[in-house]
Every structure is written in structure tokens, then in C-alpha cells.
Design an enzyme around this catalytic site. Structure first.
Site, PDB file in Angstrom:
ATOM      1  CB  THR A   1      -6.961  -3.913   1.330  1.00 57.55           C
ATOM      2  OG1 THR A   1      -6.199  -2.985   0.553  1.00 57.55           O
ATOM      3  CG2 THR A   1      -6.066  -4.569   2.373  1.00 57.55           C
TER       4      THR A   1
ATOM      5  CG  ASN B   1      -4.909 -12.507  -3.684  1.00 55.84           C
ATOM      6  OD1 ASN B   1      -5.219 -13.242  -4.617  1.00 55.84           O
ATOM      7  ND2 ASN B   1      -4.736 -11.198  -3.831  1.00 55.84           N
TER       8      ASN B   1
ATOM      9  CE1 TYR C   1     -11.087  -1.515   8.210  1.00 57.76           C
ATOM     10  CE2 TYR C   1     -12.927  -1.078   9.678  1.00 57.76           C
ATOM     11  CZ  TYR C   1     -11.668  -1.606   9.461  1.00 57.76           C
ATOM     12  OH  TYR C   1     -11.008  -2.233  10.487  1.00 57.76           O
TER      13      TYR C   1
ATOM     14  CE  LYS D   1     -11.015  -5.189   8.028  1.00 63.07           C
ATOM     15  NZ  LYS D   1      -9.939  -6.163   8.289  1.00 63.07           N
TER      16      LYS D   1
END
Ligand code: UDP
Length: 313
Positions: free
Chosen positions: A93, A100, A146, A150
Site C-alpha cells: 500500500t 500508482n 509501515y 512510508k
């Protein structure tokens, strides 16, 4: 102000849904994208009939093509419990989602704001944390999906800026709380409030001496909007958070006092790589955005407690 079409990824989430409210109030068209992994339709149900609101159920790890004027990229589980539940998807993600969304921004030549995080500083050796600090991050631990996800997203944002001229806006969000946090979110503010309201034990991880700095969601949203409105040359990163610093024991005592709870504090094992202290230096946000938080912990906690009381009825 001209009406813009604005994409909010993670618009069904805690912060995202407040941002959707704000952008609609400012007169924009809002396209909310969410896969509802941790976001909730309840957060945006009141917007579904709004003429300027559109909802797309979509996972940003998959390509997306649409025409918009600006993007806020907020999509990602943010609570340690949730982002560690499917860590591979968390990294996807962060990284594939960034690729994206940056692709859309590149094609359309529009600004894109990245919701980065204080987790890029890891378990910080500098205190408070300035944007120039590179951090102290474990790349193979439970939080790495994470933290490193990030961090890699920030790398992608700055490379798309340097290589392709994409107009980027990177903000590093520190602990944020307020209405619409999930009761089972696993984060400290929601856990303590829910436990206190049920008169259940308050779960202190470790000895409770670790610190965090808590920003009320309305303040945070104001910072996001100001960042998007900056001139093209402003890329960030900029810290957004409330510098008021509290130990978890102090937070527990405050929540117990404010709820009039009979809960007792109990001590549980400290999760792996749990940062011992965290506090933003927000000098840059003050200088560049003219922003500082206005809602202090007690006031924000009251609004959050009121929300959970209504929700748990
Ligand atoms: N924490 C706690 N009890 C809880 C949940 C969290 O003592 O029920 C502690 C946690 O160990 C951490 C701090 O509260 O030190 C903030 O945790 P949270 O999960 O809210 O966010 P983090 O800042 O760690 O991402």
C-alpha cells in the site's frame, strides 16, 4: 476560490473522512477512494448523498485512472495492530500505492500530498524530532512494513519530483486522535477511552514512561489543507503534530479522571520496537504554513470521549 476535483485516498478512514468533510465544506468536488480495510462506510455515510461527493471502492495497490485536480494520498492502515496484521500488504500500500498515485499526478501535472508519518524517525535518538533528522529505524522488525514502507514512499515522492517534476507535498503526521477512531483501533487513545468507559483495566504497555504527542484531528486537517495550498516549490517534508508531550501513564490518568472511570491501570508487555519518546518540532510548519495546533489534549479528549459515549450506546 475555484472549485476543484480532489481525490482523497483513504477517504473512508479516520483522518481521511474529516478531510473529505472539510474539502466539501470548502466547495470542492471530492472523490473518495477506499478499500475499507480499516476505513469504514460509517465515517462517510453522511456524505453519500452529497452532490459533490463520489465514492470509489478500490485498493490503491492496483492502477487507477481518473481525472482530478489534486490528490491527498492518505490510504494505509496506520495503527500498529492493523498495519502488522497483513504486513506485506502494508508495504504494498505504501510503495505501490505511492507509485500508482504519483503516476496520476505525473500524467495530469497536478499536486499530490503524501501523508507520511513520524514513524520515519523510528525510535528517535534526537528529541524533539526535526525534519532534518534521518531517523533510527529497524528495517526487519514488526513495525518495518509501515516505517520502511512510508520511508520508501517519501523516496518515491522526492524522486518523482526531481526526475519528473511532479509537484509533491510531503507531511509527516504525528499521533492524531479524535472522533471516528475505531473502538478496536488498538491505538492508545481509543484503547484507553474505550476501556475507561467500560470500567475495564487500562492496558499500559511497558512501564508507561514512553511519551507521545497527540494532535487533535481538526488541527491536523487544517495543516493538510494549508500544505496543499502552498506554492509549487514547497515540497516538505513538514512535521504536523502537537508538541505537547505526555507519558502513557499521564494519558491514562487523564482519561480515568475525565471519564470518572473505576478502571485500574494494568501493565502489559511493551511491543517490539515501540519508540520510547516522540515529539514533533513544528518550527517549519509555523514558518511555511503559518500553522500550529489550537486544541490542547484535555479539550480534544473531551470531544473524543463524547464521541465514544455516543458510539457505544
Ligand atoms: N499503548 C499502551 N496501551 C495501549 C495501546 C498503546 O500503553 O493499549 C502505548 C504503546 O506501547 C505506545 C503508545 O501507547 O508506546 C502509542 O501507541 P499507539 O499504538 O497509539 O501508536 P504509536 O505511536 O506506537 O504508533
Amino acid at each position: 476560490m475555484s472549485k476543484k476535483a480532489i481525490l482523497v485516498t483513504g477517504g473512508g478512514g479516520f483522518i481521511g473522512s474529516h478531510l473529505c468533510d472539510r474539502l466539501l465544506k470548502d466547495g470542492h468536488d471530492v472523490i473518495c477512494v477506499d478499500n475499507f480495510y480499516t476505513g469504514s462506510k460509517d465515517n462517510i455515510r453522511h456524505l453519500l448523498a452529497h452532490p459533490d461527493f463520489e465514492l470509489i471502492r478500490h485498493d490503491i495497490t492496483m492502477p487507477l485512472f481518473l481525472e482530478v485536480d489534486a490528490i491527498y494520498n492518505l490510504a494505509c492502515p496506520a495503527s500498529p495492530v492493523h498495519y502488522q496484521n497483513n504486513p506485506i500488504h502494508t508495504t504494498k500500500t505504501c510503495v505501490m500505492g505511492a507509485i500508482n498515485m504519483l503516476g496520476i499526478a505525473q500524467r495530469l501535472k497536478i499536486p499530490i500530498l503524501q501523508s507520511s508519518t513520524s514513524e520515519v524517525y523510528g525510535n528517535p535518538l534526537e528529541h524533539p524530532q526535526k525534519e532534518a533528522y534521518w531517523g533510527n529505524v529497524n528495517c526487519i522488525g514488526l513495525r518495518s512494513c509501515y516505517d520502511e514502507g512510508k520511508r520508501c514512499a517519501e523516496t518515491l515522492f522526492f524522486d518523482y519530483n526531481r526526475q519528473c517534476g511532479v509537484q509533491i507535498k510531503v507531511v509527516r503526521i504525528f499521533n492524531t486522535y479524535g472522533p471516528r477512531m475505531l473502538p478496536n483501533d488498538g491505538r492508545v487513545v481509543s484503547n484507553f477511552i474505550v476501556q475507561a468507559l467500560k470500567n475495564e483495566d487500562i492496558s499500559i504497555y511497558g512501564d508507561g514512561s514512553q511519551t507521545r504527542s497527540f494532535c487533535y484531528v481538526a488541527d491536523l486537517v487544517e495543516g493538510l489543507v494549508r500544505m496543499m495550498d502552498t506554492p509549487a516549490e514547497v515540497t516538505g517534508p513538514i512535521n504536523l503534530g502537537n508538541p505537547g508531550e505526555f507519558t502513557m501513564l499521564e494519558l491514562a490518568d487523564l482519561v480515568i479522571e475525565m471519564t470518572g472511570s473505576k478502571s485500574r491501570k494494568v501493565f502489559r508487555p511493551l511491543p517490539q520496537d515501540d519508540p520510547t519518546k516522540r515529539k514533533p518540532d513544528i518550527t517549519r510548519a509555523g514558518e511555511v504554513l503559518g500553522w500550529k495546533p489550537t486544541i490542547q489534549l484535555r479539550e480534544g479528549l473531551q470531544k473524543t470521549i463524547d464521541y465514544f459515549i455516543t458510539r457505544m450506546k
